[in-house]
Scaffold this motif. Structure first.
Motif, PDB file in Angstrom:
ATOM      1  N   ASP A  71      -9.052 -44.292  41.950  1.00 37.64           N
ATOM      2  CA  ASP A  71      -7.841 -43.746  41.327  1.00 37.64           C
ATOM      3  C   ASP A  71      -6.689 -43.695  42.323  1.00 37.64           C
ATOM      4  O   ASP A  71      -5.548 -44.036  41.984  1.00 37.64           O
ATOM      5  CB  ASP A  71      -8.110 -42.350  40.754  1.00 37.64           C
ATOM      6  N   GLU A  72      -6.990 -43.279  43.560  1.00 42.19           N
ATOM      7  CA  GLU A  72      -5.950 -43.221  44.591  1.00 42.19           C
ATOM      8  C   GLU A  72      -5.434 -44.622  44.920  1.00 42.19           C
ATOM      9  O   GLU A  72      -4.224 -44.817  45.104  1.00 42.19           O
ATOM     10  CB  GLU A  72      -6.491 -42.543  45.849  1.00 42.19           C
ATOM     11  N   LEU A  73      -6.315 -45.599  44.992  1.00 44.14           N
ATOM     12  CA  LEU A  73      -5.891 -46.970  45.256  1.00 44.14           C
ATOM     13  C   LEU A  73      -5.036 -47.521  44.112  1.00 44.14           C
ATOM     14  O   LEU A  73      -4.046 -48.218  44.346  1.00 44.14           O
ATOM     15  CB  LEU A  73      -7.104 -47.872  45.490  1.00 44.14           C
ATOM     16  N   ARG A  74      -5.402 -47.211  42.884  1.00 41.20           N
ATOM     17  CA  ARG A  74      -4.597 -47.653  41.736  1.00 41.20           C
ATOM     18  C   ARG A  74      -3.194 -47.046  41.796  1.00 41.20           C
ATOM     19  O   ARG A  74      -2.202 -47.724  41.521  1.00 41.20           O
ATOM     20  CB  ARG A  74      -5.290 -47.293  40.430  1.00 41.20           C
ATOM     21  N   ALA A  75      -3.120 -45.758  42.128  1.00 40.03           N
ATOM     22  CA  ALA A  75      -1.820 -45.105  42.241  1.00 40.03           C
ATOM     23  C   ALA A  75      -0.996 -45.753  43.357  1.00 40.03           C
ATOM     24  O   ALA A  75       0.205 -45.998  43.192  1.00 40.03           O
ATOM     25  CB  ALA A  75      -1.999 -43.614  42.497  1.00 40.03           C
ATOM     26  N   SER A  76      -1.640 -46.057  44.466  1.00 47.99           N
ATOM     27  CA  SER A  76      -0.946 -46.723  45.574  1.00 47.99           C
ATOM     28  C   SER A  76      -0.431 -48.091  45.147  1.00 47.99           C
ATOM     29  O   SER A  76       0.704 -48.472  45.471  1.00 47.99           O
ATOM     30  CB  SER A  76      -1.883 -46.880  46.778  1.00 47.99           C
ATOM     31  N   ARG A  77      -1.253 -48.830  44.408  1.00 50.68           N
ATOM     32  CA  ARG A  77      -0.834 -50.146  43.951  1.00 50.68           C
ATOM     33  C   ARG A  77       0.337 -50.041  42.983  1.00 50.68           C
ATOM     34  O   ARG A  77       1.272 -50.850  43.037  1.00 50.68           O
ATOM     35  CB  ARG A  77      -1.997 -50.887  43.291  1.00 50.68           C
ATOM     36  N   THR A  78       0.334 -49.057  42.122  1.00 56.89           N
ATOM     37  CA  THR A  78       1.436 -48.853  41.175  1.00 56.89           C
ATOM     38  C   THR A  78       2.736 -48.589  41.932  1.00 56.89           C
ATOM     39  O   THR A  78       3.789 -49.157  41.604  1.00 56.89           O
ATOM     40  CB  THR A  78       1.116 -47.694  40.208  1.00 56.89           C
ATOM     41  N   ILE A  79       2.678 -47.738  42.952  1.00 57.57           N
ATOM     42  CA  ILE A  79       3.870 -47.453  43.753  1.00 57.57           C
ATOM     43  C   ILE A  79       4.356 -48.726  44.441  1.00 57.57           C
ATOM     44  O   ILE A  79       5.546 -49.046  44.433  1.00 57.57           O
ATOM     45  CB  ILE A  79       3.573 -46.345  44.782  1.00 57.57           C
ATOM     46  N   LEU A  80       3.428 -49.458  45.033  1.00 59.40           N
ATOM     47  CA  LEU A  80       3.784 -50.700  45.716  1.00 59.40           C
ATOM     48  C   LEU A  80       4.384 -51.711  44.749  1.00 59.40           C
ATOM     49  O   LEU A  80       5.405 -52.351  45.053  1.00 59.40           O
ATOM     50  CB  LEU A  80       2.564 -51.293  46.409  1.00 59.40           C
ATOM     51  N   ASP A  81       3.809 -51.849  43.565  1.00 63.85           N
ATOM     52  CA  ASP A  81       4.339 -52.775  42.565  1.00 63.85           C
ATOM     53  C   ASP A  81       5.745 -52.372  42.135  1.00 63.85           C
ATOM     54  O   ASP A  81       6.603 -53.236  41.895  1.00 63.85           O
ATOM     55  CB  ASP A  81       3.412 -52.843  41.342  1.00 63.85           C
ATOM     56  N   THR A  82       5.997 -51.072  42.062  1.00 68.50           N
ATOM     57  CA  THR A  82       7.329 -50.579  41.703  1.00 68.50           C
ATOM     58  C   THR A  82       8.349 -50.950  42.779  1.00 68.50           C
ATOM     59  O   THR A  82       9.460 -51.391  42.473  1.00 68.50           O
ATOM     60  CB  THR A  82       7.300 -49.048  41.497  1.00 68.50           C
TER      61      THR A  82
END
Length: 120
Positions: free
Chosen positions: A99-110
Motif C-alpha cells: 500500500d505504501e509503495l502504491r501511494a509512493s507511485r501515485t505521488i511520483l506519477d502525479t
C-alpha cells in the motif's frame, strides 16, 4: 554430499549456502578437514528457505519458523499452533508495504504528469 553437489541439486550459490548457515537456517555436518557435508534433508531445507524468502519473510523469522513447517505436495504446511498467527502478521506487514509503495507511485506519477513530456 559436498558443497558442489548441493549447489547443483538446489541451484543455490555456495555463498548463499554459507549465509544460510551463518543465519542458523542450515546446519551441515563437517568433516575433520572442515569441509561441509550435506544430507538429503538439507536439500529440502534449502527449498523451504527459498520458498519462505520468496514469500518476503526475513531470515530471522525463517530461522524461527523453519522447524514448524513441513512440505506436502510442494507446498509448505504449518505444524506449530502459533505459526499461522505469525504468518498472518507478516502478510499484513507485506500488505502495508505494498500500500505504501502504491501511494509512493501515485505521488511520483502525479509529479511526472505535471512536468514537460519527454517528447517536447
Amino acid at each position: 554430499m559436498r558443497m558442489k553437489e548441493m549447489v547443483r541439486r538446489t541451484g543455490v550459490h555456495e555463498r548463499l549456502l554459507r549465509y544460510y548457515e551463518q543465519q542458523g537456517l542450515l546446519e551441515p555436518d563437517r568433516l575433520p578437514s572442515g569441509y561441509r557435508v550435506y544430507g538429503e534433508p538439507d536439500v529440502e531445507t534449502v527449498r523451504r528457505i527459498r520458498s519462505l524468502l520468496a514469500a518476503g519473510l526475513p531470515t530471522a523469522l525463517i530461522a524461527r519458523i523453519l522447524p514448524c513447517v513441513r512440505t506436502d505436495d510442494d507446498r509448505l504446511v504449518p505444524t506449530c499452533p502459533d505459526l499461522v498467527a505469525q504468518l498472518k502478521h507478516e502478510s499484513e506487514r507485506i500488505t502495508r508495504s505494498i500500500d505504501e509503495l502504491r501511494a509512493s507511485r501515485t505521488i511520483l506519477d502525479t509529479v511526472i504528469a505535471a512536468g514537460p513530456s519527454a517528447e517536447d
